[in-house]
Design a protein around this motif. Structure first.
Motif, short mmCIF file in Angstrom:
data_model
loop_
_atom_site.label_atom_id
_atom_site.label_comp_id
_atom_site.label_asym_id
_atom_site.label_seq_id
_atom_site.Cartn_x
_atom_site.Cartn_y
_atom_site.Cartn_z
N UNK A 146 0.86 -1.20 0.00
CA UNK A 146 0.00 0.00 0.00
C UNK A 146 0.89 1.24 0.00
N UNK A 147 1.87 1.25 0.89
CA UNK A 147 2.76 2.41 0.97
C UNK A 147 3.55 2.59 -0.33
N UNK A 148 3.99 1.49 -0.89
CA UNK A 148 4.75 1.59 -2.14
C UNK A 148 3.90 2.24 -3.23
N UNK A 173 3.54 5.92 -2.55
CA UNK A 173 4.73 6.68 -2.92
C UNK A 173 4.71 6.97 -4.42
N UNK A 188 4.26 10.70 -6.26
CA UNK A 188 5.18 11.24 -7.26
C UNK A 188 4.47 11.57 -8.56
N UNK A 216 3.31 7.18 6.62
CA UNK A 216 4.52 7.31 5.79
C UNK A 216 5.07 8.73 5.87
N UNK A 242 8.69 9.76 7.17
CA UNK A 242 9.62 10.34 6.22
C UNK A 242 9.94 11.79 6.61
N UNK A 287 12.81 3.81 8.12
CA UNK A 287 13.23 4.90 7.26
C UNK A 287 14.42 5.66 7.84
N UNK A 346 18.05 6.34 6.14
CA UNK A 346 18.52 7.71 5.90
C UNK A 346 19.92 7.90 6.45
N UNK A 403 9.35 -1.19 0.76
CA UNK A 403 9.55 -0.32 -0.39
C UNK A 403 9.90 1.09 0.04
N UNK A 404 9.28 1.51 1.14
CA UNK A 404 9.54 2.87 1.60
C UNK A 404 11.03 3.08 1.89
N UNK A 422 12.94 3.31 -1.35
CA UNK A 422 12.70 4.61 -1.96
C UNK A 422 13.70 5.64 -1.46
N UNK A 423 14.04 5.54 -0.19
CA UNK A 423 15.02 6.48 0.37
C UNK A 423 16.35 6.34 -0.37
N UNK A 460 -1.05 1.19 10.34
CA UNK A 460 -0.18 0.75 9.26
C UNK A 460 -0.12 -0.78 9.25
N UNK A 519 1.89 -2.74 7.67
CA UNK A 519 3.14 -3.26 7.10
C UNK A 519 3.58 -4.58 7.74
#
Lengths: 535, 616
Positions: A201-203, A206, A210, A234, A238, B89, B93, B121-122, B125-126, B169, B171
């Motif tokens: 879901x998060x992917x 994202x 974008x 998220x 982030x 995350x 980072x 995936x998050x 992405x970083x 969440x 996840x």
């Protein structure tokens, strides 16, 4: 085994940098540790009788399965054929898991055409997926490439949302490039939500973030609670505060917005900046209650800064007795209100209400209840052993000018706090004697060794027997013993018991006490007789 | 008594295989980066790693230096850096910063991130955003399950609770599904799966799909039944003070990954001692599930028999002495050491508990559970707050009050919250917001009074009418409905006289006979007869119950194999040692063997700390 690890010890000692140790260097835990290590090392396995680690690993030909070697090792030994009948035996029914989310009409059919055009992916990102997978150097970077070639045939350029999401879930290569229309993007998102995999879901979110303007994304998220929660989380993780605030604003979640903005203060180290930031928070759309709390927070920090500067100065100058005697252990900045009050009762007791540092001012500004105030003041003054302050804390004058001791927390608590601060018996007993409940009073008095209170209480209760029992407990020829003797020899009090204990019964606090009197009045009588004869 | 119905519970299967599999995979992953490398390990992963491998294992695979992952610049001269982390995350980072710093300095190194138990995936992405995707190789170490004891398997994911229940969440749902699949593959196939809770349902679905995708060899199952339960089905139990020995030790000393660190006050030396607490500690194994009041007696008895054993030496001849020394002495000494350790631990517990007026605290808790003297309890909590006694303790009591009373009346809520913020800091208004979101600490809404009334009226009106009334309000916020549940399931035992803590009649002994853990009671009821007859209960628990049998009617019978009495109870969001003790008790009574699978071992303090709003 592990106890003799010279190589390891050397290793740690030689290591220039601070590294951690796995093993507590304590003998005991090492012993257990080693035992466990031994056990885990020599786990016997039928098809792996070689105990060498490296060899053991070599034997496991990794297939990159979702559950790693486990499913591999199971499969490998399993007979590969599986009849459908057997399959059904272990099959489990599907259950409805998304009650609140209306299941979407599957639009897979519109993508079915694409499945006719199966071909190899040409995605740049996955160049390693070329035929060179047998190259050992490459294999070491991508273990999943050890899969049989036959699996690659389903790498196609555009999968249905369902297939894409499934592939993402399984960690297989995928491409989101083809999801360009809003409809496709949303289908993808809904499909991800359908399979409950937060990671996917998060992917997808994202990707949407974008490729969609935030207005459109926000609008679509309003009706998709599950996706929305993931998006919010998220953004939080982030650190995209700004966007999150905008999102809350769009959603009309003003309170969340206020709380989020307020939480930012925790990241500000400099107190002046923090204070200024908090000032800005006051006008945020909090609930009524929270708004006043935030106002308090700002006021508190503002004053703490002033007091801190002042006290730091005083402490440095070394002229003030209290700071000399009790140097401050920490700064008062960012401490809770009650701690600040305690601090002011400790260092600034007796100051006039006009100063920011005075207890009276803090009490008034933050609307602290009498009870809270008393607890803080009592604690602080007791810590300083300023016993004379106790009197003023509890003494109230009524309209006739009589003074009376009162407390909103109960004198047993007062005594408890005083005791914990090692108050002398003289101070303690004054407050123990004010406890209303007789049982509790006696209990505390004996706990704190307040002999006078006990003796006086028994005297008031006219309990001759208990007095005599207690006489044995006090030191010989101590003032307490004399006091008891004085009372015991006072025959009038005894007569009172003899004549009036019936009348007293209902008013006595505890049934047990009555029993004691009943049981022992005979003994008392004999004593009394003796006294009479002596006279 | 229940003694008659007691059967010998089957032995649990050997779970050490799980450790070996994890270790083998780690070694494989380390070998993917051949040559010398420095390894950076996330703090949370250190203890689990310690359970399955040791420094020499790592060294054998060319790990040069070990570092704890900390949020500060690294000092490493190695050309290869390997990071073993949770998929978070901020960790990624931090790694990205290292890589980019190296790049800027023109330094070439090889980097590898091993995510455990899976990649997100998050996180990737970083790497992409920071322009280092491809410079860093990523892998996953599928270390889903760590056996902590013969009957406890942990996912060691304490963040599961906050992520799922507070942030919403999902996840970790697939992680739970995969963990279950792993158990199914190795110890299954399961024949029955029960569950309650939204997350339980999703986990079941995840797992079912994995089973469908994969192949299962028809094999003799070792564990046949599974019970999945969400933590939010029963918050009350997890917030009660623990009084069973293992739970107490956890509450006071904090057991971490099966280890406890006893401070100088216990070891009576100047250093701390790390001790492993599990069934291989013979002394501990006998007292872990006991109510604390029994522990002293047991220990002193043990001390006496130990003395007797030592005394046997007297009057031995040389040969006997030799046998004694070689065969018995070591065991005795070991027992001796363990015994004195647990005695000191008990003393320390006693001291601490006396100091905090534990008796008084328990009394308040019991009043809350039973619904007596609520005003008195509130003023007790108030005083607790005013005296600035532990922040989580005060919060715990507030939550218990809210859960048992179906929310605080607005006046109390406002006043207690204000006092709380004054005592512990205004920033905790964020904590209150979190607790409200979780449903742990809420203010009664105007509509709630009707529900509260309904519970009372329930006695008078017919059930049907009550049902209608409740349905009308079910659309409001989530309710705890504790009182009604407690009545329906008889969670507060009715005892004449003293509750016998030595030979307890039921699971309530874990809370001194005051309360039966709801979570465990559900397990008991459902194993007995499924969810039938519990309709009212599940309604009060917001539904989401299920019970499924493999292959419909076909697969279920299969001979009365031992596996049918072996049950995985999987707690999504954590379980407490008290619950484990209760299930062990239930197992002994009913001839089951429960194997607890949990996302993490939790207790009231951990649970509340994880949702504090003041953490940055």
């Amino acid at each position: 085994m592990l106890r003799n690890k010279p190589d390891e010890d050397d290793y740690w000692n030689n290591s220039k940098f601070k590294a951690f140790t796995f093993d507590d260097d304590d003998e005991f835990s090492q012993l257990k540790e080693s035992k466990r290590a031994v056990n885990s090392i020599f786990v016997t396995d039928d098809d792996d009788d070689d105990e060498d680690d490296d060899d053991g690993v070599e034997k496991v030909s990794w297939s990159g399965e979702p559950v790693g070697s486990i499913s591999w090792s199971i499969k490998e030994t399993a007979s590969t054929h599986r009849t459908t009948g057997e399959g059904r035996d272990y099959g489990f029914p599907k259950i409805e898991t998304t009650a609140q989310i209306p299941s979407l009409p599957k639009q897979g059919s519109s993508y079915s055409l694409s499945s006719l055009f199966k071909g190899r992916s040409k995605l740049g990102n996955f160049q390693v997926l070329s035929d060179s997978t047998n190259d050992p150097s490459l294999r070491s970077f991508a273990p999943e490439l050890r899969k049989p070639k036959s699996e690659y045939k389903d790498y196609i350029s555009d999968w249905s949302p369902e297939d894409t999401v499934r592939r993402m879930q399984k960690g297989k290569p995928y491409s989101l490039e083809s999801f360009r229309s809003l409809k496709d993007k949303l289908l993808l998102l809904d499909e991800a939500v359908q399979i409950h995999d937060g990671n996917v879901i998060t992917a997808v979110l994202i990707f949407l973030k974008k490729s969609l303007s935030k207005e459109i994304l926000f609008r679509e998220l309003v009706s998709r609670q599950m996706a929305l929660q993931h998006f919010i989380h998220f953004l939080k993780e982030a650190g995209e505060q700004k966007l999150l605030l905008e999102l809350f604003k769009t959603l009309g979640r003003t309170e969340d917005m206020a709380l989020l903005q307020y939480s930012e203060h925790l990241n500000i180290k400099d107190e002046v900046q923090r204070k200024d930031f908090l000032k800005g928070c006051i006008s945020l759309p909090f609930s009524v209650d929270d708004a006043s709390h935030v106002q308090d927070h700002y006021t508190l920090l503002e004053r703490q800064i002033i007091v801190e500067v002042n006290d730091k100065h005083l402490e440095k100058a070394g002229q003030t007795e209290i700071f000399k005697k009790y140097p401050r252990k920490a700064s008062i900045l960012n401490m809770p209100i009650i701690t600040t009050l305690y601090y002011s009762c400790f260092y600034h007791y007796g100051e006039s209400e006009g100063t920011y540092s005075s207890p009276a001012n803090i009490k008034k500004t933050f609307k602290i209840s009498d009870k809270q105030y008393l607890l803080a003041a009592l604690g602080a003054r007791a810590k300083l052993k300023a016993w004379k302050d106790m009197d003023t804390l509890f003494t109230t004058k009524n309209w006739l000018g009589y003074t009376k001791k009162k407390t909103p927390i109960g004198f047993h608590r007062v005594a408890d706090i005083l005791h914990k601060n090692n108050a002398p018996v003289q101070v303690l007993q004054e407050y123990v004697s004010l406890v209303d409940d007789t049982d509790l009073k006696l209990n505390l008095a004996s706990k704190y060794k307040c002999h006078d209170v006990i003796i006086d209480t028994y005297k008031d209760m006219k309990d001759r027997h208990q007095l005599m029992v207690y006489r044995c407990k006090v030191d010989r020829s101590s003032p307490e013993e004399r006091k008891i003797d004085d009372i015991l020899s006072n025959t009038v009090s005894f007569h009172m018991v003899m004549l009036t204990y019936d009348a007293l019964l209902p008013s006595l606090v505890h049934r047990r006490l009555c029993n004691a009197i009943l049981m022992h009045n005979v003994t008392g009588f004999i004593c009394h007789k003796k006294n009479l004869f002596r006279k | 008594m229940a003694l008659n119905s007691r059967r010998d519970a089957p032995e649990p299967p050997d779970f050490s295989l799980l450790k070996r599999l994890a270790r083998d995979q780690l070694i494989y992953l380390l070998e993917q980066l051949p040559g010398k490398k420095d390894l950076f390990i996330e703090a949370d992963l250190m203890s689990p790693l310690d359970r399955i491998a040791n420094v020499s294992t790592l060294k054998q695979h060319e790990v040069d230096k070990l570092y704890k992952l900390e949020n500060k610049p690294i000092v490493s001269t190695c050309d290869q850096l390997c990071f073993l982390i949770r998929p978070r995350i901020h960790s990624v980072k931090w790694i990205a910063d290292i890589v980019n710093t190296d790049k800027a300095a023109g330094r070439f190194r090889r980097y590898k991130i091993i995510f455990s138990p899976q990649k997100f995936y998050a996180c990737e992405t970083i790497l992409e955003e920071q322009g280092i995707y491809g410079d860093v190789s990523c892998d996953k170490w599928e270390f889903y399950l760590l056996p902590l004891d013969d009957d406890i398997i942990s996912l060691e994911l304490p963040e599961f609770f906050r992520d799922y229940f507070l942030e919403g969440d999902q996840r970790w749902v697939s992680t739970a599904g995969k963990a279950l699949h792993l158990l199914h593959s190795v110890y299954g196939p399961f024949s029955k799966v029960y569950g309650i809770g939204r997350c339980a349902k999703m986990t079941y679905e995840m797992w079912r799909e994995l089973v469908e995708d994969g192949e299962q060899k028809p094999r003799q199952p070792e564990v046949g039944n599974v019970f999945l339960i969400d933590r939010d089905v029963d918050f009350v139990t997890s917030l009660c003070s623990q009084v069973v020995y293992e739970g107490l030790v956890d509450d006071i000393f904090r057991i971490k990954c099966g280890d406890v660190e006893f401070g100088p006050e216990v070891t009576s030396s100047d250093k701390s001692l790390k001790v492993m607490l599990n069934s291989s500690d013979k002394v501990f194994n006998e007292i872990r599930n006991e109510h604390f009041s029994n522990v002293f007696g047991f220990l002193s008895q043990k001390a006496k028999s130990l003395q007797t054993a030592y005394d046997k030496r007297r009057g031995m001849d040389i040969q006997q002495m030799k046998t004694f020394v070689s065969q018995e002495l070591k065991g005795l000494k070991q027992e001796h050491r363990l015994l004195s350790l647990h005695i000191s631990a008990c003393e320390s517990i006693m001291k601490k508990k006396t100091k905090q007026d534990f008796q008084e605290l328990l009394k308040t808790e019991h009043c809350l559970l039973e619904g007596f003297n609520i005003r008195e309890s509130i003023s007790y909590i108030e005083e607790h707050i005013n005296r600035q006694v532990s922040l989580t303790e005060s919060l715990r009591l507030l939550c218990l009050l809210s859960l048992t009373e179906n929310g605080l009346i607005p006046k109390d809520y406002r006043s207690l919250k204000a006092q709380y913020l004054q005592s512990y800091g205004t920033e905790h208004l964020l904590t209150f917001a979190n607790l409200r979101k979780l449903g742990l600490l809420v203010e009664q809404q105007p509509g709630d009074t009707i529900i509260a009334m309904e519970n009372k009226v329930g006695k008078l009106v017919t059930d049907k009418a009550v049902g209608k009334l409740t349905d009308a309000f079910n659309s409001l916020a989530k309710k705890s409905n504790f009182r009604a549940l407690s009545k329906k399931l008889a969670l507060i035992p009715k005892v004449d006289g003293e509750y016998d803590l030595c030979t307890p009649p039921d699971m309530a002994y874990i809370f001194s006979g005051a309360y039966m853990p709801l979570s465990c009671k559900l397990v008991e009821q459902v194993l007995d007869r499924g969810w039938t007859g519990l309709e009212e209960v599940t309604r009060l628990l917001n539904g989401n119950e299920f019970s499924v049998t493999a292959g419909g009617s076909g697969g279920e019978v299969k001979t009365k194999h031992d596996s049918q009495r072996l049950v995985f109870v999987m707690f999504l969001g954590g379980c407490t040692f008290s619950e484990i003790s209760a299930l062990r008790f239930l197992g002994r009574e009913r001839g089951y063997k429960f194997i607890i699978v949990t996302t993490a071992i939790t207790n009231s303090a951990r649970l509340l700390e994880s949702v504090l709003g003041s953490r940055v």
